[in-house]
Motif scaffolding. Structure first.
Motif, PDB file in Angstrom:
ATOM      1  N   ARG A  43       0.825  -1.216   0.000  1.00  0.00           N
ATOM      2  CA  ARG A  43       0.000   0.000   0.000  1.00  0.00           C
ATOM      3  C   ARG A  43       0.860   1.268   0.000  1.00  0.00           C
ATOM      4  O   ARG A  43       0.399   2.331   0.350  1.00  0.00           O
ATOM      5  CB  ARG A  43      -0.967  -0.016   1.190  1.00  0.00           C
ATOM      6  N   ARG A  45       3.066   2.244   1.970  1.00  0.00           N
ATOM      7  CA  ARG A  45       3.163   2.886   3.288  1.00  0.00           C
ATOM      8  C   ARG A  45       4.606   3.217   3.671  1.00  0.00           C
ATOM      9  O   ARG A  45       4.844   4.086   4.488  1.00  0.00           O
ATOM     10  CB  ARG A  45       2.526   2.001   4.358  1.00  0.00           C
ATOM     11  N   GLY A  95       3.423  -1.934  15.626  1.00  0.00           N
ATOM     12  CA  GLY A  95       2.017  -2.107  15.278  1.00  0.00           C
ATOM     13  C   GLY A  95       1.595  -1.486  13.974  1.00  0.00           C
ATOM     14  O   GLY A  95       0.398  -1.302  13.727  1.00  0.00           O
ATOM     15  N   CYS A  96       2.536  -1.146  13.100  1.00  0.00           N
ATOM     16  CA  CYS A  96       2.141  -0.507  11.851  1.00  0.00           C
ATOM     17  C   CYS A  96       1.418  -1.494  10.948  1.00  0.00           C
ATOM     18  O   CYS A  96       1.633  -2.706  11.008  1.00  0.00           O
ATOM     19  CB  CYS A  96       3.337   0.117  11.148  1.00  0.00           C
ATOM     20  N   THR A  97       0.537  -0.982  10.140  1.00  0.00           N
ATOM     21  CA  THR A  97      -0.194  -1.801   9.178  1.00  0.00           C
ATOM     22  C   THR A  97      -0.042  -1.165   7.797  1.00  0.00           C
ATOM     23  O   THR A  97       0.020   0.063   7.689  1.00  0.00           O
ATOM     24  CB  THR A  97      -1.696  -1.895   9.541  1.00  0.00           C
ATOM     25  N   PRO A  98       0.007  -2.008   6.756  1.00  0.00           N
ATOM     26  CA  PRO A  98       0.067  -3.472   6.791  1.00  0.00           C
ATOM     27  C   PRO A  98       1.332  -3.971   7.498  1.00  0.00           C
ATOM     28  O   PRO A  98       2.276  -3.213   7.694  1.00  0.00           O
ATOM     29  CB  PRO A  98       0.081  -3.870   5.313  1.00  0.00           C
ATOM     30  N   ASP A  99       1.316  -5.254   7.843  1.00  0.00           N
ATOM     31  CA  ASP A  99       2.480  -5.895   8.446  1.00  0.00           C
ATOM     32  C   ASP A  99       3.698  -5.623   7.566  1.00  0.00           C
ATOM     33  O   ASP A  99       3.680  -5.906   6.368  1.00  0.00           O
ATOM     34  CB  ASP A  99       2.202  -7.397   8.543  1.00  0.00           C
ATOM     35  N   SER A 101       6.492  -7.099   7.258  1.00  0.00           N
ATOM     36  CA  SER A 101       7.417  -8.211   7.032  1.00  0.00           C
ATOM     37  C   SER A 101       7.714  -8.440   5.551  1.00  0.00           C
ATOM     38  O   SER A 101       8.839  -8.816   5.201  1.00  0.00           O
ATOM     39  CB  SER A 101       6.887  -9.492   7.679  1.00  0.00           C
TER      40      SER A 101
END
Length: 198
Positions: A43, A45, A95-99, A101
């Motif tokens: 996304r 981010r 805690g950021c979204t999306p993960d 990883s």
């Protein structure tokens, strides 16, 4: 002539012994991050942030926060003269979204390939004394350490080879100091082919 991606990938091994006296400049690390920032991001981010370390006193402290080569339990890590001269620590907001990883994997591999292109090797660490390292780096509140990358010019030979008859894929080091890395065949990696669905 520029190397192809296959050649770079073969050369981009997890190196654990380096030419410690061949220092890396912060500008080299900055260039590697500059390439990584162009990678796709979920996304868009772009949650990843990077901490660069090239000062010998700090790199020694970072090294003490890492667990080296879990499959070589009798080895305590690189000796004096073989220790990595530089680190990139990848962090992200908690805690950021999306993960993050997937972004992390893409960025880390891109950095390793870009490093291999200029003769630098690296090793990724997920086994980290995170609390100790966060304190050492004075990590800002709200961030967490995702991955540590050790970087430097390689001082060991690493060979890719086929797994033995028992199928064991754990890496190992022979008495002559060569690091052996068994890799499964492409056929063993493909779970299903189109013809299997007919």
């Amino acid at each position: 002539m520029e190397e192809c991606i296959r050649s770079l990938t073969r050369r981009s091994r997890s190196t654990r012994r380096f030419k410690e006296d061949q220092r890396l400049s912060e500008s080299i690390l900055r260039d590697l991050v500059d390439i990584a920032r162009l990678c796709p991001s979920a996304r868009n981010r772009q949650p990843l942030k990077y901490i660069l370390s090239v000062e010998p006193e700090e790199t020694a402290q970072i090294r003490s926060c890492l667990l080296w080569a879990l499959d070589l339990p009798d080895w305590d890590g690189p000796e004096i003269g073989e220790r990595p001269p530089a680190y990139i620590i990848i962090v992200a907001p908690k805690g950021c979204t999306p993960d993050p990883s997937i972004d992390l994997g893409i960025a880390a591999q891109t950095i390793l390939l870009a490093a291999a292109e200029i003769g630098i090797s690296g090793c990724l660490f997920g086994s980290i004394k995170r609390s100790d390292l966060s304190h050492l780096l004075r990590l800002p509140e709200g961030y967490e350490i995702l991955l540590v990358m050790a970087l430097g010019y390689p001082a060991e030979e690493i060979r890719i080879e086929s797994p033995g008859p028992d199928g064991d894929i754990r890496y190992w080091r022979s008495s002559d100091g060569i690091h052996h890395v068994p890799k499964r065949s492409v056929d063993d990696c493909i779970l299903r082919r189109t013809q299997d669905t007919r």
